[in-house]
Design a protein around this motif. Structure first.
Motif, PDB file in Angstrom:
ATOM      1  N   VAL A  45       0.857  -1.182   0.000  1.00 29.71           N
ATOM      2  CA  VAL A  45       0.000   0.000   0.000  1.00 29.71           C
ATOM      3  C   VAL A  45       0.897   1.238   0.000  1.00 29.71           C
ATOM      4  N   PHE A  46       0.691   2.093  -1.002  1.00 29.99           N
ATOM      5  CA  PHE A  46       1.348   3.392  -1.044  1.00 29.99           C
ATOM      6  C   PHE A  46       0.351   4.410  -0.509  1.00 29.99           C
ATOM      7  N   ILE A  47       0.806   5.245   0.412  1.00 26.36           N
ATOM      8  CA  ILE A  47      -0.038   6.243   1.056  1.00 26.36           C
ATOM      9  C   ILE A  47       0.590   7.605   0.835  1.00 26.36           C
ATOM     10  N   THR A  48      -0.208   8.551   0.365  1.00 28.36           N
ATOM     11  CA  THR A  48       0.289   9.925   0.308  1.00 28.36           C
ATOM     12  C   THR A  48      -0.641  10.818   1.113  1.00 28.36           C
ATOM     13  N   VAL A  49      -0.058  11.896   1.605  1.00 28.96           N
ATOM     14  CA  VAL A  49      -0.827  12.921   2.311  1.00 28.96           C
ATOM     15  C   VAL A  49      -0.443  14.275   1.734  1.00 28.96           C
ATOM     16  N   THR A  50      -1.375  15.205   1.790  1.00 27.47           N
ATOM     17  CA  THR A  50      -1.047  16.566   1.398  1.00 27.47           C
ATOM     18  C   THR A  50      -0.154  17.167   2.473  1.00 27.47           C
ATOM     19  N   PRO A  58      -0.227   8.005   8.458  1.00 29.13           N
ATOM     20  CA  PRO A  58      -1.421   7.198   8.221  1.00 29.13           C
ATOM     21  C   PRO A  58      -1.145   5.691   8.263  1.00 29.13           C
ATOM     22  N   ALA A  59       0.051   5.287   7.904  1.00 27.58           N
ATOM     23  CA  ALA A  59       0.396   3.860   7.920  1.00 27.58           C
ATOM     24  C   ALA A  59       0.212   3.259   9.310  1.00 27.58           C
ATOM     25  N   ARG A  60       0.374   4.053  10.333  1.00 28.17           N
ATOM     26  CA  ARG A  60       0.210   3.547  11.698  1.00 28.17           C
ATOM     27  C   ARG A  60      -1.185   2.974  11.919  1.00 28.17           C
ATOM     28  N   ALA A  61      -2.193   3.624  11.360  1.00 26.83           N
ATOM     29  CA  ALA A  61      -3.565   3.136  11.497  1.00 26.83           C
ATOM     30  C   ALA A  61      -3.719   1.767  10.843  1.00 26.83           C
ATOM     31  N   ILE A  62      -3.092   1.586   9.695  1.00 26.66           N
ATOM     32  CA  ILE A  62      -3.202   0.313   8.979  1.00 26.66           C
ATOM     33  C   ILE A  62      -2.447  -0.785   9.723  1.00 26.66           C
ATOM     34  N   ARG A  63      -1.266  -0.471  10.222  1.00 29.73           N
ATOM     35  CA  ARG A  63      -0.475  -1.467  10.960  1.00 29.73           C
ATOM     36  C   ARG A  63      -1.205  -1.979  12.195  1.00 29.73           C
ATOM     37  N   GLN A  64      -2.068  -1.168  12.761  1.00 26.59           N
ATOM     38  CA  GLN A  64      -2.795  -1.549  13.973  1.00 26.59           C
ATOM     39  C   GLN A  64      -4.030  -2.398  13.673  1.00 26.59           C
ATOM     40  N   MET A  65      -4.381  -2.540  12.399  1.00 27.69           N
ATOM     41  CA  MET A  65      -5.551  -3.333  12.022  1.00 27.69           C
ATOM     42  C   MET A  65      -5.176  -4.814  12.032  1.00 27.69           C
ATOM     43  N   GLU A  69      -0.338  -6.593   9.817  1.00 27.72           N
ATOM     44  CA  GLU A  69       0.998  -6.398  10.379  1.00 27.72           C
ATOM     45  C   GLU A  69       2.125  -6.644   9.367  1.00 27.72           C
ATOM     46  N   LEU A  70       1.921  -7.538   8.413  1.00 25.10           N
ATOM     47  CA  LEU A  70       2.977  -7.905   7.463  1.00 25.10           C
ATOM     48  C   LEU A  70       2.842  -7.247   6.095  1.00 25.10           C
ATOM     49  N   VAL A  71       1.799  -6.464   5.896  1.00 23.17           N
ATOM     50  CA  VAL A  71       1.606  -5.801   4.608  1.00 23.17           C
ATOM     51  C   VAL A  71       2.578  -4.632   4.494  1.00 23.17           C
ATOM     52  N   PRO A  72       3.389  -4.581   3.423  1.00 17.10           N
ATOM     53  CA  PRO A  72       4.313  -3.457   3.244  1.00 17.10           C
ATOM     54  C   PRO A  72       3.542  -2.151   3.011  1.00 17.10           C
ATOM     55  N   LEU A  73       3.905  -1.125   3.767  1.00 16.32           N
ATOM     56  CA  LEU A  73       3.262   0.186   3.691  1.00 16.32           C
ATOM     57  C   LEU A  73       4.319   1.256   3.498  1.00 16.32           C
ATOM     58  N   LEU A  91      -4.608   6.578  -1.159  1.00 13.57           N
ATOM     59  CA  LEU A  91      -4.036   5.232  -1.117  1.00 13.57           C
ATOM     60  C   LEU A  91      -3.964   4.650  -2.518  1.00 13.57           C
ATOM     61  N   MET A  92      -2.914   3.884  -2.752  1.00 10.00           N
ATOM     62  CA  MET A  92      -2.811   3.017  -3.926  1.00 10.00           C
ATOM     63  C   MET A  92      -2.524   1.633  -3.375  1.00 10.00           C
ATOM     64  N   VAL A  93      -3.522   0.770  -3.441  1.00 14.48           N
ATOM     65  CA  VAL A  93      -3.419  -0.583  -2.905  1.00 14.48           C
ATOM     66  C   VAL A  93      -3.150  -1.522  -4.075  1.00 14.48           C
ATOM     67  N   LEU A  94      -2.012  -2.216  -4.035  1.00 16.04           N
ATOM     68  CA  LEU A  94      -1.697  -3.191  -5.070  1.00 16.04           C
ATOM     69  C   LEU A  94      -2.127  -4.559  -4.567  1.00 16.04           C
ATOM     70  N   VAL A  95      -3.050  -5.171  -5.298  1.00 19.52           N
ATOM     71  CA  VAL A  95      -3.695  -6.401  -4.848  1.00 19.52           C
ATOM     72  C   VAL A  95      -3.550  -7.503  -5.894  1.00 19.52           C
ATOM     73  N   ASN A  96      -3.337  -8.720  -5.416  1.00 21.25           N
ATOM     74  CA  ASN A  96      -3.329  -9.902  -6.276  1.00 21.25           C
ATOM     75  C   ASN A  96      -4.768 -10.383  -6.370  1.00 21.25           C
ATOM     76  N   THR A  97      -5.289 -10.450  -7.596  1.00 20.33           N
ATOM     77  CA  THR A  97      -6.705 -10.771  -7.770  1.00 20.33           C
ATOM     78  C   THR A  97      -6.962 -11.375  -9.146  1.00 20.33           C
ATOM     79  N   ASP A  98      -8.054 -12.084  -9.240  1.00 18.88           N
ATOM     80  CA  ASP A  98      -8.523 -12.589 -10.527  1.00 18.88           C
ATOM     81  C   ASP A  98      -9.523 -11.627 -11.167  1.00 18.88           C
ATOM     82  N   LYS A  99      -9.837 -10.541 -10.484  1.00 18.62           N
ATOM     83  CA  LYS A  99     -10.803  -9.576 -11.025  1.00 18.62           C
ATOM     84  C   LYS A  99     -10.231  -8.849 -12.236  1.00 18.62           C
ATOM     85  N   ARG A 100     -11.141  -8.519 -13.159  1.00 13.40           N
ATOM     86  CA  ARG A 100     -10.762  -7.691 -14.301  1.00 13.40           C
ATOM     87  C   ARG A 100     -10.647  -6.235 -13.835  1.00 13.40           C
TER      88      ARG A 100
END
Length: 122
Positions: A45-50, A58-65, A69-73, A91-100
């Motif tokens: 997950v790439f996170i940007t803020v103004t 913001p990554a701290r919020a995600i790490r606490q979910m 814990e092991l998702v690179p942020l 956020l730009m979330v890069l996900v492995n998926t079968d979705k188009r």
């Protein structure tokens, strides 16, 4: 299986720790729910803020979910274009998926709906 990008953005009312962390968690939860994914599916997950949001990472919020814990942020500053949307977390979330590509649901909340009205739900 493909790698797909899921975009999301949300605005906060104040440059304070709790609103930044709460908004980030809300955005991640909505992206997960809208796309039917789990942390195990996430490559990173790439996170940007103004530049007007400097009270918390913001990554701290995600790490606490649970399960994240092991998702690179990575946090970074958004390009400071004059007149652009203020107090915004993206956020730009890069996900492995079968979705188009056309099955991916991008999530824009709060004032960030203005960024992509074509992708924002009413």
């Amino acid at each position: 299986m493909n790698v797909r990008g899921i975009r999301g953005a949300i605005t906060v009312e104040a440059n304070e720790e709790r609103p930044i962390l709460d908004a980030t968690a809300e955005l991640v939860e909505r992206i997960v729910a809208e796309n039917g994914i789990s942390p195990e599916d996430i490559g990173c997950v790439f996170i940007t803020v103004t530049d007007d949001l400097d009270s918390a990472f913001p990554a701290r919020a995600i790490r606490q979910m649970a399960g994240w814990e092991l998702v690179p942020l990575m946090c970074a500053l958004e390009v400071p274009v004059k007149g652009s949307l203020e107090k915004c977390i993206r956020l730009m979330v890069l996900v492995n998926t079968d979705k188009r590509q056309d099955q991916i649901r991008h999530v824009y909340l709060g004032g960030a709906r203005a960024l992509r009205p074509d992708l924002s739900k009413a």
